[in-house]
Design an enzyme around this catalytic site. Structure first.
Site, PDB file in Angstrom:
ATOM      1  N   HIS A 251      43.136  47.077  29.291  1.00 11.75           N
ATOM      2  CA  HIS A 251      42.368  48.289  29.571  1.00 11.75           C
ATOM      3  C   HIS A 251      42.536  48.685  31.029  1.00 11.75           C
ATOM      4  O   HIS A 251      42.880  47.854  31.880  1.00 11.75           O
ATOM      5  CB  HIS A 251      40.880  48.083  29.261  1.00 11.75           C
ATOM      6  CG  HIS A 251      40.253  46.976  30.049  1.00 11.75           C
ATOM      7  ND1 HIS A 251      40.389  45.649  29.705  1.00 11.75           N
ATOM      8  CD2 HIS A 251      39.490  46.980  31.166  1.00 11.75           C
ATOM      9  CE1 HIS A 251      39.738  44.885  30.564  1.00 11.75           C
ATOM     10  NE2 HIS A 251      39.189  45.672  31.473  1.00 11.75           N
TER      11      HIS A 251
ATOM     12  N   CYS B 158      33.345  43.434  36.561  1.00 12.32           N
ATOM     13  CA  CYS B 158      34.786  43.195  36.564  1.00 12.32           C
ATOM     14  C   CYS B 158      35.469  44.357  37.273  1.00 12.32           C
ATOM     15  O   CYS B 158      34.828  45.365  37.568  1.00 12.32           O
ATOM     16  CB  CYS B 158      35.310  43.026  35.137  1.00 12.32           C
ATOM     17  SG  CYS B 158      35.240  44.522  34.131  1.00 12.32           S
TER      18      CYS B 158
END
Length: 695
Positions: A65, A204
């Site tokens: 992603h 993240c």
């Protein structure tokens, strides 16, 4: 979710044998639907994200992603591999691959939906259903959270062919009273035992997948372990700050992150496990057990010395005044290193090359390796370049404090214009606040989905810089420059009693909150005067007074713990040893542990000593070209001996005041048990491992 994935974005027979090939195969489906504008550019962004941390998860899942300017709208593609593809998971290859593509400016609603999908990937029933899906339409419906096409017919057939039995319904009430007495005796003990409480933060690099999967994993593991756990997800969709009451009541903290945790000092003083975000996804139970073990041992973290209690104030719902203070402190805190580095380099240049070094030619045109003057000119010119960043950095990071990264470009542009129009620090303050306000206003405007990808990299910097530039050049730049000149002329005319009173005022401000906002206002005022090529004599006197006063509190606390240790506990006596070095280095924060423990005695005494030192420094005519350095820049100070006398006088006054005020209270309980007298107290302190100075 329905607009993010369609059957055309599902490949149940993914033939790729590497993660790069898998990402390309799924990305080609996105490009075919016009959701990716530059296939190679998008894949480069995917690869860059993968290089930061593998995206494979235990359980046969891969989630490549990224956020990319080549994505037109949030999109999800799904592939199922029969042979499995290595995405770096510890338990082997992945057979379920989700390629998540988000525009660089994706809105919160879409990112929230993607985060919900990330949480679903930890649901075994969900992943099992995807593995058994017969066609792309069924897999698409499962991912969307809709009922698969065949489910309704199957359910109808099951209802028509099956008659619910009556006997089990008659037997079930009879079983209930038999089971209830068995569990009843256990409940009182459970009620009397408060569950272990944990607060956690997950984050993240992209804030799309791992952030929310880690949160889900921790919450699930907490339920299994009988632990109360509340998670703050610092993702791309923003974050809701944990309630301070929850943090206060928590028994432990888990920080699972691959980017810096925002406002990390909220968790100081708690047993803490600090790890990467994948650890929370793969082994949440171990992290919970680890933090419980740390709590049982009494192992806690300490606060960072760089953040004062005043700077940590302010929570959700805070007033505009508090927000304004924090925005200004954001700019000042990023500016101070430029002040210290640039100022010390300039001072060293003067020390090596003499006070005419500012007239030396550029070292690009003339530099002789064996001449001291050339080295002095080099240091002076490097310091001058560093000083040139002061106002742009101040403005840029004020805007950053208001609007995050989008505020940096207009902030730096506005700060540079402030220098161009001679608006100085006042212009930098105004430029920073205006830049942040303009960006925040732009971010509130709803825009078409097609433009979201270019908002952060083109639209916001372009419009905000143009607006700020217009205001600084045409509207407010000249009036601010006039005000800056008037203030400079006023400072240059100070003499006699007025100068002494100004020195006392600066001393009071430097010692009021020991590195907090008031201290930084005084320090910024002082450095503003010397942040020019040829500072005035008055400006150098103000700088000298500010630094002298700032050295007083830590030096006084160090002296007080030495001469009258019975009035301080063991931790304070140990901190007193470090305060000698901190005070000598002009780090006022060295006195914070003492002020935090006993503010009503330490702060008034410190202010009294600081005011005396500031007044004496101005009266003695001490000057200073360097904005930092403490005793290490004494050779660069005008009238250095009298300057040291001023510092010593303030230290003595503060020490006497602290001892007198604490003496009214009496010795600290237990402080004198290790032996009478200072020598014994000091000896006792040497047997204790030195603790870091807490802010």
């Amino acid at each position: 979710m329905s607009d993010m994935i369609t059957a055309d974005l599902v490949d149940l027979d993914l033939s790729a044998d590497t993660k790069e090939a898998a990402a390309r195969a799924l990305a080609e489906r996105m490009a075919a639907l016009g959701r990716v504008t530059d296939l190679d550019g998008f894949l480069a962004d995917v690869a860059a994200r993968e290089a930061q941390m593998p995206t494979g998860l235990d359980g046969g899942i891969g989630i490549p992603h990224c956020r990319s300017e080549h994505v037109t709208e949030p999109t999800l593609a799904f592939g199922r591999s029969a042979d499995g593809i290595d995405f770096g998971a510890a338990d082997g290859p992945a057979d379920l691959i989700f390629l998540i593509a988000a525009p660089a400016g994706a809105d919160d609603a879409h990112l929230t939906i993607l985060s919900a999908l990330a949480r679903q990937l930890l649901n075994a029933e969900f992943t099992s259903a995807l593995r058994s899906a017969a066609d792309a339409e069924t897999a698409t419906a499962l991912i969307r959270g809709e009922e698969p096409p065949a489910t309704a017919a199957t359910a109808t057939a099951a209802t028509d062919s099956t008659t619910p039995p009556e006997e089990p319904l008659e037997e079930s009430p009879e079983e209930t009273p038999e089971e209830t007495p068995k569990e009843t005796p256990e409940e009182p003990s459970d009620e009397n035992r408060r569950p272990f409480r944990i607060v956690a933060v997950t984050s993240c690099p992209t804030g799309i997948a791992h952030t929310y999967m880690a949160a889900e994993a921790l919450e699930n593991a907490g339920r299994e372990a009988g632990v109360e756990i509340t998670v703050e997800t610092q993702g791309s969709a923003g974050f809701t700050r944990l309630d301070p009451a929850l943090i206060e009541a928590a028994d432990g903290v888990i920080l699972a992150h691959d980017v810096p945790v925002r406002d990390k000092d909220r968790f100081a003083g708690k047993p803490t496990v600090d790890t990467g975000v994948k650890a929370a996804v793969n082994r949440p139970g171990e992290l919970i057990a680890e933090v419980r073990e740390k709590a049982a041992r009494g192992e806690v973290t300490s606060a960072s010395p760089a953040v004062t209690p005043v700077e940590r104030a302010g929570e959700p719902g805070e007033g505009y005044g508090t927000k304004l203070r924090k925005w200004l402190m954001s700019g000042v805190s990023y500016m101070v290193p430029f002040v210290a580095a640039g100022g010390l380099l300039i001072a060293l240049g003067f020390a090596i090359g003499g006070y005419d070094i500012d007239k030396a030619p550029s070292v690009m045109d003339h530099f002789v390796w064996t001449q001291a003057d050339s080295w002095g000119a080099l240091l002076f010119q490097i310091g001058g370049v560093a000083f040139g960043f002061l106002v742009p950095v101040l403005a840029g990071y004020i805007a950053y404090g208001m609007a995050d990264r989008p505020g940096l470009v207009p902030g730096f542009v506005g700060g540079s214009i402030a220098l161009t129009v001679n608006a100085g620090f006042l212009g930098g303050l105004a430029a920073g606040l205006i830049s942040g306000a303009v960006v925040m206003a732009i971010q509130r405007v709803r825009i078409p989905a097609a433009l979201r990808g270019i908002m952060p990299v083109v639209v916001i910097p372009l419009i905000s810089s143009a607006v700020v530039g217009f205001l600084m050049f045409v509207v407010i730049g000249k009036p601010i420059a006039s005000a800056q000149k008037a203030m400079t002329d006023w400072l240059g005319g100070l003499s006699g009693t007025n100068a002494v009173l100004l020195g006392a005022l600066l001393g009071l401000m430097m010692c009021f909150d020991l590195g907090g906002p008031v201290n930084k206002v005084a320090y910024t005022f002082a450095t503003a005067g010397i942040a020019v090529a040829d500072p005035s004599d008055s400006a150098m006197k103000i700088m000298a007074a500010a630094m002298a006063a700032g050295m007083v509190p830590p030096l006084a606390m160090a002296l007080a713990t030495t001469v009258h240790g019975k009035l301080f506990n063991a931790a304070e006596r140990e901190n007193g040893k470090a305060a000698w070095v901190l005070g000598a280095s002009f780090i006022s924060e060295g006195a914070i542990p003492f002020a935090a423990a006993d503010p009503l005695r330490v702060i008034p005494a410190s202010m009294a000593g600081g005011a005396l030192t500031g007044a004496l420094s101005m009266a003695f005519g001490a000057t200073l070209r360097a904005p930092h350095g403490g005793v290490f820049v004494v050779p660069l100070i005008g009238n250095p001996l009298l300057y040291l006398v001023a510092i010593a006088a303030g230290v003595c006054v503060t020490t006497a005041g602290v001892i007198a005020l604490k003496g009214l209270r009496g010795p600290v309980p237990g402080a004198g048990q290790q032996g009478p007298g200072t020598a014994t107290d000091t000896a006792a302190g040497t047997g204790t491992a030195k603790q870091p100075v807490a802010a």
